[in-house]
Scaffold this motif. Structure first.
Motif, mmCIF file in Angstrom:
data_model
loop_
_atom_site.group_PDB
_atom_site.id
_atom_site.type_symbol
_atom_site.label_atom_id
_atom_site.label_comp_id
_atom_site.label_asym_id
_atom_site.label_seq_id
_atom_site.Cartn_x
_atom_site.Cartn_y
_atom_site.Cartn_z
ATOM 1 N N GLU A 1 9.565 32.033 64.294
ATOM 2 C CA GLU A 1 10.590 31.259 64.997
ATOM 3 C C GLU A 1 11.673 30.950 63.978
ATOM 4 O O GLU A 1 11.449 30.163 63.055
ATOM 5 C CB GLU A 1 9.997 29.973 65.564
ATOM 6 N N PRO A 2 12.852 31.562 64.094
ATOM 7 C CA PRO A 2 13.885 31.387 63.060
ATOM 8 C C PRO A 2 14.237 29.937 62.770
ATOM 9 O O PRO A 2 14.364 29.549 61.617
ATOM 10 C CB PRO A 2 15.089 32.131 63.623
ATOM 11 N N LYS A 3 14.380 29.106 63.778
ATOM 12 C CA LYS A 3 14.793 27.721 63.535
ATOM 13 C C LYS A 3 13.693 26.917 62.852
ATOM 14 O O LYS A 3 13.965 26.032 62.062
ATOM 15 C CB LYS A 3 15.213 27.055 64.836
ATOM 16 N N ALA A 4 12.436 27.218 63.155
ATOM 17 C CA ALA A 4 11.333 26.472 62.558
ATOM 18 C C ALA A 4 11.018 26.957 61.150
ATOM 19 O O ALA A 4 10.576 26.178 60.317
ATOM 20 C CB ALA A 4 10.088 26.609 63.427
ATOM 21 N N ALA A 5 11.280 28.211 60.852
ATOM 22 C CA ALA A 5 10.881 28.785 59.571
ATOM 23 C C ALA A 5 11.937 28.668 58.491
ATOM 24 O O ALA A 5 11.626 28.738 57.321
ATOM 25 C CB ALA A 5 10.519 30.256 59.766
ATOM 26 N N ALA A 6 13.192 28.528 58.863
ATOM 27 C CA ALA A 6 14.277 28.550 57.870
ATOM 28 C C ALA A 6 14.820 27.150 57.625
ATOM 29 O O ALA A 6 14.798 26.290 58.501
ATOM 30 C CB ALA A 6 15.396 29.453 58.360
ATOM 31 N N PRO A 7 15.345 26.930 56.421
ATOM 32 C CA PRO A 7 15.974 25.641 56.140
ATOM 33 C C PRO A 7 17.252 25.483 56.955
ATOM 34 O O PRO A 7 17.777 26.446 57.509
ATOM 35 C CB PRO A 7 16.280 25.699 54.647
ATOM 36 N N ARG B 1 27.714 29.244 63.029
ATOM 37 C CA ARG B 1 27.330 30.622 63.351
ATOM 38 C C ARG B 1 26.860 31.358 62.092
ATOM 39 O O ARG B 1 25.868 32.073 62.130
ATOM 40 C CB ARG B 1 28.501 31.380 63.996
ATOM 41 N N ARG B 2 27.577 31.177 60.974
ATOM 42 C CA ARG B 2 27.198 31.820 59.720
ATOM 43 C C ARG B 2 25.821 31.325 59.284
ATOM 44 O O ARG B 2 24.969 32.095 58.849
ATOM 45 C CB ARG B 2 28.237 31.525 58.645
ATOM 46 N N ALA B 3 25.580 30.018 59.405
ATOM 47 C CA ALA B 3 24.288 29.442 59.017
ATOM 48 C C ALA B 3 23.168 29.987 59.911
ATOM 49 O O ALA B 3 22.077 30.293 59.436
ATOM 50 C CB ALA B 3 24.354 27.918 59.087
ATOM 51 N N GLU B 4 23.425 30.141 61.220
ATOM 52 C CA GLU B 4 22.417 30.697 62.135
ATOM 53 C C GLU B 4 22.070 32.133 61.754
ATOM 54 O O GLU B 4 20.896 32.515 61.747
ATOM 55 C CB GLU B 4 22.927 30.645 63.581
ATOM 56 N N ARG B 5 23.092 32.938 61.460
ATOM 57 C CA ARG B 5 22.852 34.329 61.045
ATOM 58 C C ARG B 5 22.040 34.378 59.759
ATOM 59 O O ARG B 5 21.128 35.178 59.610
ATOM 60 C CB ARG B 5 24.173 35.081 60.868
ATOM 61 N N ARG B 6 22.378 33.512 58.814
ATOM 62 C CA ARG B 6 21.666 33.474 57.534
ATOM 63 C C ARG B 6 20.209 33.068 57.760
ATOM 64 O O ARG B 6 19.302 33.636 57.160
ATOM 65 C CB ARG B 6 22.364 32.502 56.573
ATOM 66 N N ARG B 7 19.976 32.075 58.650
ATOM 67 C CA ARG B 7 18.597 31.661 58.951
ATOM 68 C C ARG B 7 17.806 32.818 59.547
ATOM 69 O O ARG B 7 16.666 33.076 59.156
ATOM 70 C CB ARG B 7 18.588 30.489 59.939
#
Length: 170
Positions: free
Chosen positions: A135-141, A160-166
């Protein structure tokens, strides 16, 4: 083998191939699986299939019918799986057919160096598959904080940039 039948090839191996005898294995359309040998030590697992269903002009519609495709694929996999239980084999592509056993033997002889190298490379190894779900939101800072006083457009682009990086980091 008659002119109304073709050879469906499931797999190729070195030496005498035998299917695991613990459970009966039938090929596509319930065909009896047997071997065809080449002159240089390779063996193919084959079964007879009707030419009026597996010749080039008749095969494409079967592969577009999902129920029929599933039946062919399951039978193909069952033969390859049974062979793999007793030997190292190279599975052939789904619906690989030849006009007669002589053409299968000729293919084995022509492809001998290629098949032998692959079989010797694979001997003693096992293929495994692995799937990982995250789960990208749960796994990434959380990512970069928004710049104070940024315009709504700039803030949007930063999010948007932060979401792509996550997603990429995940």
């Amino acid at each position: 083998m008659s002119e109304t039948e073709m050879e469906y090839v499931y797999a190729v191996g070195l030496g005498d191939l035998a299917l695991d005898g613990t459970a009966p294995v039938t090929g596509v359309d319930g065909g009896t699986v047997r071997t065809v040998g080449g002159g240089r030590g390779l063996t193919a697992l084959v079964s007879a299939v009707p030419a009026d269903r597996f010749a080039d002009e008749h095969l494409a519609p079967q592969l577009e019918d999902l129920e029929r495709l599933e039946a062919i694929a399951r039978a193909h996999h069952a033969v390859v799986d049974a062979a793999f239980a007793t030997a190292t084999v190279l599975p052939m592509r789904l619906a690989t057919v030849y006009r007669d056993p002589a053409r299968v033997a000729a293919m084995l002889d022509e492809q001998h160096p290629y098949f032998e190298e692959l079989l010797r490379t694979l001997d003693g190894h096992v293929e495994l598959g692995l799937k990982v779900y995250a789960e990208p939101k749960a796994a990434a800072p959380a990512g970069e904080p928004e710049a104070a006083g940024a315009s709504p457009g700039r803030a949007y682009l930063q999010r948007r940039r932060a979401e792509r990086r996550r997603a990429q980091d995940t």
